[in-house]
Write an enzyme that holds these catalytic residues in place. Sequence first.
Site, PDB file in Angstrom:
ATOM      1  N   ASP A 170     -10.320  71.389 -75.689  1.00 35.19           N
ATOM      2  CA  ASP A 170      -9.633  71.803 -74.328  1.00 35.19           C
ATOM      3  C   ASP A 170     -10.709  71.314 -73.277  1.00 35.19           C
ATOM      4  O   ASP A 170     -11.706  71.132 -73.538  1.00 35.19           O
ATOM      5  CB  ASP A 170      -9.704  73.513 -75.301  1.00 35.19           C
ATOM      6  CG  ASP A 170      -8.679  74.389 -73.787  1.00 35.19           C
ATOM      7  OD1 ASP A 170      -9.077  73.517 -72.635  1.00 35.19           O
ATOM      8  OD2 ASP A 170      -7.130  74.490 -74.567  1.00 35.19           O
TER       9      ASP A 170
ATOM     10  N   TYR B  91       6.492  54.869 -79.479  1.00 40.26           N
ATOM     11  CA  TYR B  91       5.782  55.124 -80.248  1.00 40.26           C
ATOM     12  C   TYR B  91       6.169  54.961 -81.819  1.00 40.26           C
ATOM     13  O   TYR B  91       5.077  54.434 -82.887  1.00 40.26           O
ATOM     14  CB  TYR B  91       4.852  55.727 -79.832  1.00 40.26           C
ATOM     15  CG  TYR B  91       3.278  55.413 -79.137  1.00 40.26           C
ATOM     16  CD1 TYR B  91       3.320  55.229 -78.035  1.00 40.26           C
ATOM     17  CD2 TYR B  91       2.238  54.532 -79.521  1.00 40.26           C
ATOM     18  CE1 TYR B  91       2.518  54.988 -76.968  1.00 40.26           C
ATOM     19  CE2 TYR B  91       1.276  54.232 -78.926  1.00 40.26           C
ATOM     20  CZ  TYR B  91       1.215  54.027 -77.267  1.00 40.26           C
ATOM     21  OH  TYR B  91       0.302  53.517 -76.849  1.00 40.26           O
TER      22      TYR B  91
ATOM     23  N   TYR C 282       6.393  68.954 -64.164  1.00 42.78           N
ATOM     24  CA  TYR C 282       5.868  69.744 -65.715  1.00 42.78           C
ATOM     25  C   TYR C 282       6.517  68.749 -66.286  1.00 42.78           C
ATOM     26  O   TYR C 282       6.825  68.410 -67.363  1.00 42.78           O
ATOM     27  CB  TYR C 282       6.037  71.497 -65.803  1.00 42.78           C
ATOM     28  CG  TYR C 282       5.685  71.949 -66.811  1.00 42.78           C
ATOM     29  CD1 TYR C 282       4.643  71.776 -67.611  1.00 42.78           C
ATOM     30  CD2 TYR C 282       6.972  72.113 -67.902  1.00 42.78           C
ATOM     31  CE1 TYR C 282       4.818  71.999 -69.720  1.00 42.78           C
ATOM     32  CE2 TYR C 282       6.276  73.556 -68.935  1.00 42.78           C
ATOM     33  CZ  TYR C 282       5.807  72.543 -69.949  1.00 42.78           C
ATOM     34  OH  TYR C 282       5.287  73.632 -70.212  1.00 42.78           O
TER      35      TYR C 282
ATOM     36  N   GLY D  16      -6.271  77.569 -75.190  1.00 39.21           N
ATOM     37  CA  GLY D  16      -5.100  78.118 -75.207  1.00 39.21           C
ATOM     38  C   GLY D  16      -3.866  78.849 -75.482  1.00 39.21           C
ATOM     39  O   GLY D  16      -4.034  79.590 -77.039  1.00 39.21           O
ATOM     40  N   PHE D  17      -3.253  79.867 -75.024  1.00 38.18           N
ATOM     41  CA  PHE D  17      -2.276  80.730 -76.770  1.00 38.18           C
ATOM     42  C   PHE D  17      -2.003  79.684 -77.524  1.00 38.18           C
ATOM     43  O   PHE D  17      -2.340  80.299 -78.263  1.00 38.18           O
ATOM     44  CB  PHE D  17      -1.343  81.219 -75.292  1.00 38.18           C
ATOM     45  CG  PHE D  17      -0.583  82.218 -75.592  1.00 38.18           C
ATOM     46  CD1 PHE D  17      -0.397  83.005 -76.448  1.00 38.18           C
ATOM     47  CD2 PHE D  17       1.392  81.432 -75.673  1.00 38.18           C
ATOM     48  CE1 PHE D  17       0.655  83.965 -77.092  1.00 38.18           C
ATOM     49  CE2 PHE D  17       2.448  82.699 -75.957  1.00 38.18           C
ATOM     50  CZ  PHE D  17       2.124  83.037 -77.063  1.00 38.18           C
TER      51      PHE D  17
ATOM     52  N   SER E 102      -1.754  71.915 -71.894  1.00 37.29           N
ATOM     53  CA  SER E 102      -0.902  71.382 -71.022  1.00 37.29           C
ATOM     54  C   SER E 102      -0.710  73.216 -70.296  1.00 37.29           C
ATOM     55  O   SER E 102      -0.722  73.312 -70.652  1.00 37.29           O
ATOM     56  CB  SER E 102       0.454  70.909 -70.508  1.00 37.29           C
ATOM     57  OG  SER E 102       1.105  70.793 -69.717  1.00 37.29           O
TER      58      SER E 102
END
Length: 325
Positions: free
Chosen positions: A32, A160, A146, A11-12, A76
């Site tokens: 990916d 966590y 999102y 991705g970007f 994402s």
Amino acid sequence: MQKVLITGAAGFLGSHLCDRFIKEGFFVIGMDNLITGDLKNIEHLFKLKNFEFYHHDITKFVYVPGKLDYILHFASPASPIDYLKIPIQTLKVGSLGTHNLLGLAKEKKARILIASTSEVYGDPLVHPQNEDYYGNVNTIGPRGVYDEAKRFQESITMAYHTYHGLETRIARIFNTYGPRMRLNDGRVVPAFIGQALRGEDLTIFGDGLQTRSFCYVDDQVEGIYRLLFSDYVYPVNIGNPDEITIKEFAEEIIRLTGTDQKVVYQPLPVNDPLQRQPDITRAKEILGWEPKVNRLKGMKATLDYFKGFSAEELQKNEHRGFTKN
Ligand code: UDP
């Protein structure tokens, strides 16, 4: 050699992070599923001995052999058009995908940095947005898939940390732009530049008085890099506070491209935030970081990248506005 796993590597932001960690001498595993990523962004890395690529969907169990020192979770969809097209995947990668990576980090005793977002603030009632603001999000709106996935991601990451003692870092990323953005992802920077280069009118949504603050990708990568190697576990805003209205931004792009385009108005998408500007006091104090690239310089570099596209590619990746997609 220290080993880092970068999800969303094609991705970007992920691809620029791969470049940075390669440059810093790391062994980089890029992962990916290529739903929104593009191998073109990282194909120059395949010849390197210290780069490996796994074509994998992180919502399924993630396996990486051997040691792992760091994980950067950047997988994402990240544009409103993508949330509308693939809402379930958007929810799953932020929730199930993050859970898998936290499990992997625990198993490998690796430090993990997760890419959160200014979208956790929703349509903000506090301006500029600092990290103590809880946000104003519509859970069931088009952006909810999102925003809520990213909010859950922050919660499970902190859990966590507190419950398992995992070393975690949370970057709240504000609008970032630069080479390798997807031309047709609907985001305003590639949308306007693409329209100007095709000789089309620029589509302003709403009255164009909504604001954004655009950060150049090199600045963003530097902020993320510093955050990973800091010892700060709470969220940190990374973005450029230089705020502009979308209408002014359209005029800037028209001046920059030297085209004679007009602007046309289309309806504002549902829950489109009216204003957005990061308060970066925390990043300045903790990371000694602030953006260095001004919008003119950054936009010129981005424009140069898109000028490399052929007329056919520009046409193929056309974006005519939100409502028609
Ligand atoms: N926008 C616009 N025309 C376009 C694409 C986007 O006016 O062709 C507006 C959009 O409504 C929003 C702003 O530009 O107010 C930034 O949109 P983008 O999708 O880049 O990012 P986000 O809304 O997630 O910040």
